[in-house]
Design an enzyme around this catalytic site. Structure first.
Site, short mmCIF file in Angstrom:
data_model
loop_
_atom_site.label_atom_id
_atom_site.label_comp_id
_atom_site.label_asym_id
_atom_site.label_seq_id
_atom_site.Cartn_x
_atom_site.Cartn_y
_atom_site.Cartn_z
N GLN A 115 1.33 4.15 -3.11
CA GLN A 115 2.78 3.91 -3.21
C GLN A 115 3.24 3.92 -4.67
O GLN A 115 2.68 3.22 -5.50
CB GLN A 115 3.12 2.57 -2.54
CG GLN A 115 4.61 2.27 -2.46
CD GLN A 115 5.37 3.23 -1.57
OE1 GLN A 115 4.94 3.55 -0.46
NE2 GLN A 115 6.50 3.73 -2.05
N LYS A 166 5.51 1.62 6.84
CA LYS A 166 4.53 2.67 7.13
C LYS A 166 3.41 2.13 8.01
O LYS A 166 3.01 2.76 8.99
CB LYS A 166 3.99 3.27 5.82
CG LYS A 166 5.04 4.10 5.10
CD LYS A 166 4.66 4.45 3.67
CE LYS A 166 5.86 5.11 2.97
NZ LYS A 166 5.65 5.36 1.55
N ASP A 177 1.17 12.56 1.57
CA ASP A 177 2.50 12.46 0.94
C ASP A 177 2.93 13.84 0.41
O ASP A 177 4.09 14.04 0.06
CB ASP A 177 2.45 11.46 -0.23
CG ASP A 177 3.26 10.20 0.07
OD1 ASP A 177 4.13 10.26 0.95
OD2 ASP A 177 3.02 9.18 -0.60
#
Ligand code: NAD
Length: 291
Positions: free
Chosen positions: A96, A52, A119
């Protein structure tokens, strides 16, 4: 089988993003900024976050990686999230998953401001998605939609079977494919671990989205000829011949589709890179709201 090449497609989309970032910079002095919080040293998580951050660099975004030891308390993590929520210089951020067992993932997801939830996991974004309102779409389903769109896969009226009902992949995917519009207008069946006779349901599918987390779970004898197979799974299986002692395989037995017709996403190089690209698209969208 034709390959739905997520790696190639994501490079193309990233080039478009890069051009847009250059324009944003020149015209509005805006540089999109994505932050990522990584807790602990889970090798898969480390690799996802590395990807990412690397992708941010590629498209000209600013990126910040906040690494914390597994021993971090829930309160400390929530403080970091609050700081990121309050930081006007950050357009979006992710925490994460998975998190260590002593931290409540739901609490963490709820603490992220929906305006920075790139997200797309926050219930506000999920609810808005369900009603077809503007929102950050969850990154993996969003990446899959982009892929279906770019490859002009027909979805209208198609029977689509989603395998797996997680909040981040299966469930939102089933909602998005059944919505009005393209890609959408499909007749969707959402299946899971309690589904009876999955094979006979899979046989009816024109499109299959596999998000189970079991290596090579679906094979060509379970599905009909010509189907579109989207493999979300990323599973590490031991392989002594590889440098790290493992290789990545999907939830679909890719080799069993070799001499079949239809479309399939490879693992790696299919849904994974599209997920990262969708995250960048969400961050870009957030940054553009500043204009
Ligand atoms: P999860 O573990 O949260 O959920 C798995 C789902 O599979 C559950 O809903 C369960 O009901 C279903 N399931 C389990 N056994 C089954 C069976 N025998 N028959 C039918 N359904 C069954 O999974 P997740 O977070 O959605 O992830 C699924 C996979 O996708 C994992 O391999 C994960 O690593 C991968 N993943 C990949 C990406 C990407 O970007 N490519 C993103 C997220 C997750």
């Amino acid at each position: 089988m034709e390959i739905l090449n997520g790696k190639e497609l994501s490079e193309k989309i990233k080039n478009d993003i890069k051009l847009e970032v250059e324009q944003l910079k020149a015209e509005h002095k805006i540089v999109p900024h994505l932050a990522a919080v990584l807790v602990g040293d889970n090798p898969a998580s480390q690799s996802y976050v590395r990807n990412k951050v690397r992708s941010c660099e590629k498209v000209g975004f600013e990126s910040t990686l906040i690494r914390k030891d597994e021993s971090i308390t829930e309160e400390e993590l929530l403080d970091i999230i609050q700081d990121l929520n309050d930081n006007d210089g950050v357009d979006g951020f992710i925490v994460q998953l998975p998190l260590p067992a002593h931290i409540d993932e739901q609490k963490v997801t709820l603490a992220i401001s929906p305006e920075k939830d790139v997200d797309g996991f926050h219930p506000i974004n999920f609810g808005r998605m369900t009603q077809g309102l503007d929102c950050f779409l969850p990154a993996t389903p969003y990446g899959i939609l982009k892929m279906l769109e770019e490859y002009q896969i027909k979805t209208e009226g198609q029977n689509c079977v989603v395998v797996g009902r997680s909040n981040i992949v299966g469930t939102p995917m089933s909602i998005l494919l059944s919505r009005k519009g393209y890609p959408g207008n499909a007749t969707v069946t959402l299946t899971h671990s309690r589904t009876r006779d999955l094979s006979s349901i899979l046989k009816t599918a024109d499109i299959i989205i596999a998000a189970i987390g079991i290596p090579n779970f679906i094979s060509s004898d379970m599905t009909k000829e010509g189907a579109v197979i989207v493999d979300v799974g990323i599973n590490r299986v031991e392989d002594a011949s590889r440098k790290h002692g493992y290789r990545l395989v999907g939830d679909v037995d890719f080799d069993s589709y070799m001499d079949k017709s239809g479309y399939i996403t490879p693992v790696p190089g299919g849904v994974g890179p599209m997920t990262v690209t969708a995250l960048l698209l969400n961050t870009l969208k957030s940054a553009k709201l500043k204009i």
